[in-house]
Design a protein around this motif. Structure first.
Motif, PDB file in Angstrom:
ATOM      1  N   TRP A  40      62.069  11.635 -17.323  1.00  0.00           N
ATOM      2  CA  TRP A  40      62.770  11.155 -18.506  1.00  0.00           C
ATOM      3  C   TRP A  40      64.029  10.404 -18.073  1.00  0.00           C
ATOM      4  CZ3 TRP A  40      63.144  16.083 -16.748  1.00  0.00           C
ATOM      5  CH2 TRP A  40      64.414  16.630 -16.627  1.00  0.00           C
ATOM      6  N   GLU A  41      64.533   9.596 -18.970  1.00  0.00           N
ATOM      7  CA  GLU A  41      65.690   8.739 -18.695  1.00  0.00           C
ATOM      8  C   GLU A  41      66.927   9.557 -18.342  1.00  0.00           C
ATOM      9  OE1 GLU A  41      67.798   5.215 -18.212  1.00  0.00           O
ATOM     10  OE2 GLU A  41      65.658   5.402 -18.619  1.00  0.00           O
ATOM     11  N   GLY A  42      67.048  10.746 -18.920  1.00  0.00           N
ATOM     12  CA  GLY A  42      68.208  11.598 -18.654  1.00  0.00           C
ATOM     13  C   GLY A  42      68.317  11.999 -17.200  1.00  0.00           C
ATOM     14  N   LEU A  43      67.192  12.166 -16.524  1.00  0.00           N
ATOM     15  CA  LEU A  43      67.227  12.501 -15.105  1.00  0.00           C
ATOM     16  C   LEU A  43      67.874  11.381 -14.309  1.00  0.00           C
ATOM     17  CD1 LEU A  43      66.440  14.338 -12.742  1.00  0.00           C
ATOM     18  CD2 LEU A  43      64.223  13.212 -12.722  1.00  0.00           C
ATOM     19  N   TRP A  44      67.592  10.143 -14.683  1.00  0.00           N
ATOM     20  CA  TRP A  44      68.211   9.009 -14.011  1.00  0.00           C
ATOM     21  C   TRP A  44      69.699   8.950 -14.315  1.00  0.00           C
ATOM     22  CZ3 TRP A  44      67.177   5.661 -10.284  1.00  0.00           C
ATOM     23  CH2 TRP A  44      67.972   4.528 -10.174  1.00  0.00           C
ATOM     24  N   GLN A  45      70.059   9.099 -15.607  1.00  0.00           N
ATOM     25  CA  GLN A  45      71.461   8.948 -16.021  1.00  0.00           C
ATOM     26  C   GLN A  45      72.334  10.103 -15.535  1.00  0.00           C
ATOM     27  OE1 GLN A  45      72.940   6.373 -17.463  1.00  0.00           O
ATOM     28  NE2 GLN A  45      71.015   5.272 -17.466  1.00  0.00           N
ATOM     29  N   GLN A  46      71.913  11.329 -15.737  1.00  0.00           N
ATOM     30  CA  GLN A  46      72.750  12.471 -15.377  1.00  0.00           C
ATOM     31  C   GLN A  46      72.436  13.049 -14.008  1.00  0.00           C
ATOM     32  OE1 GLN A  46      71.509  12.671 -18.800  1.00  0.00           O
ATOM     33  NE2 GLN A  46      73.471  11.890 -19.526  1.00  0.00           N
ATOM     34  N   GLY A  47      71.255  12.788 -13.476  1.00  0.00           N
ATOM     35  CA  GLY A  47      70.875  13.383 -12.206  1.00  0.00           C
ATOM     36  C   GLY A  47      71.121  12.501 -11.007  1.00  0.00           C
ATOM     37  N   LEU A  48      70.607  11.283 -11.039  1.00  0.00           N
ATOM     38  CA  LEU A  48      70.684  10.420  -9.861  1.00  0.00           C
ATOM     39  C   LEU A  48      71.849   9.443  -9.874  1.00  0.00           C
ATOM     40  CD1 LEU A  48      66.942   9.649  -9.208  1.00  0.00           C
ATOM     41  CD2 LEU A  48      68.449  11.156  -7.949  1.00  0.00           C
ATOM     42  N   MET A  49      72.221   8.942 -11.027  1.00  0.00           N
ATOM     43  CA  MET A  49      73.277   7.936 -11.090  1.00  0.00           C
ATOM     44  C   MET A  49      74.598   8.410 -10.479  1.00  0.00           C
ATOM     45  SD  MET A  49      73.659   4.844 -11.729  1.00  0.00           S
ATOM     46  CE  MET A  49      72.658   4.135 -12.989  1.00  0.00           C
ATOM     47  N   PRO A  50      75.039   9.659 -10.710  1.00  0.00           N
ATOM     48  CA  PRO A  50      76.285  10.097 -10.055  1.00  0.00           C
ATOM     49  C   PRO A  50      76.215  10.034  -8.531  1.00  0.00           C
ATOM     50  CG  PRO A  50      75.735  11.585 -11.837  1.00  0.00           C
ATOM     51  CD  PRO A  50      74.564  10.660 -11.675  1.00  0.00           C
ATOM     52  N   PHE A  51      75.050  10.319  -7.949  1.00  0.00           N
ATOM     53  CA  PHE A  51      74.912  10.237  -6.495  1.00  0.00           C
ATOM     54  C   PHE A  51      74.915   8.796  -6.019  1.00  0.00           C
ATOM     55  CE2 PHE A  51      73.118  14.434  -7.318  1.00  0.00           C
ATOM     56  CZ  PHE A  51      73.844  15.181  -6.402  1.00  0.00           C
ATOM     57  N   LEU A  52      74.323   7.904  -6.803  1.00  0.00           N
ATOM     58  CA  LEU A  52      74.258   6.501  -6.411  1.00  0.00           C
ATOM     59  C   LEU A  52      75.624   5.819  -6.462  1.00  0.00           C
ATOM     60  CD1 LEU A  52      70.950   5.466  -8.190  1.00  0.00           C
ATOM     61  CD2 LEU A  52      71.306   5.880  -5.751  1.00  0.00           C
ATOM     62  N   LEU A  53      76.543   6.356  -7.251  1.00  0.00           N
ATOM     63  CA  LEU A  53      77.870   5.756  -7.382  1.00  0.00           C
ATOM     64  C   LEU A  53      78.870   6.284  -6.352  1.00  0.00           C
ATOM     65  CD1 LEU A  53      78.164   5.727 -11.269  1.00  0.00           C
ATOM     66  CD2 LEU A  53      77.589   3.826  -9.745  1.00  0.00           C
ATOM     67  N   ARG A  54      78.547   7.392  -5.707  1.00  0.00           N
ATOM     68  CA  ARG A  54      79.441   7.965  -4.691  1.00  0.00           C
ATOM     69  C   ARG A  54      79.294   7.227  -3.363  1.00  0.00           C
ATOM     70  NH1 ARG A  54      78.671  12.129  -8.016  1.00  0.00           N
ATOM     71  NH2 ARG A  54      80.395  13.528  -8.391  1.00  0.00           N
ATOM     72  N   PRO A  55      80.295   7.365  -2.478  1.00  0.00           N
ATOM     73  CA  PRO A  55      80.162   6.741  -1.153  1.00  0.00           C
ATOM     74  C   PRO A  55      78.903   7.234  -0.434  1.00  0.00           C
ATOM     75  CG  PRO A  55      82.419   7.473  -1.501  1.00  0.00           C
ATOM     76  CD  PRO A  55      81.607   7.992  -2.660  1.00  0.00           C
TER      77      PRO A  55
END
Length: 88
Positions: A40-55
């Motif tokens: 579901w879209e929430g996994l991308w928004q709340q699960g993976l996106m925070p990791f993709l934005l970190r160094p």
């Protein structure tokens, strides 16, 4: 060890998403499409996106710290009792 290598070789504030885009420009689009299709879209928004934005170096560091903590917790069974029975 990989966190140090990534931090030494890449610009310090390069995000994980930017690093993945540099490796394969279509990777994030395929990953997003696959997650939306199969989860579901929430996994991308709340699960993976925070990791993709970190160094980029922070993800392997966090993974190593969590794995080390789990290994320590599983190995630390508390104080062992010695037998009071004497031999001899």
């Amino acid at each position: 060890m990989s966190a140090f290598a990534i931090a030494a070789l890449l610009p310090p504030q390069m995000s994980l998403g930017a690093m993945l885009l540099a490796m394969d420009p279509s990777m994030l689009g395929r990953l997003h499409g696959s997650i939306v299709r199969h989860a579901w879209e929430g996994l991308w928004q709340q699960g993976l996106m925070p990791f993709l934005l970190r160094p980029a170096w922070m993800t392997p560091l966090m993974t190593g710290l969590v794995a080390g903590g789990i290994a320590f917790s599983l190995n630390n069974n508390g104080p062992t009792r010695q037998s009071t029975r004497r031999s001899g």
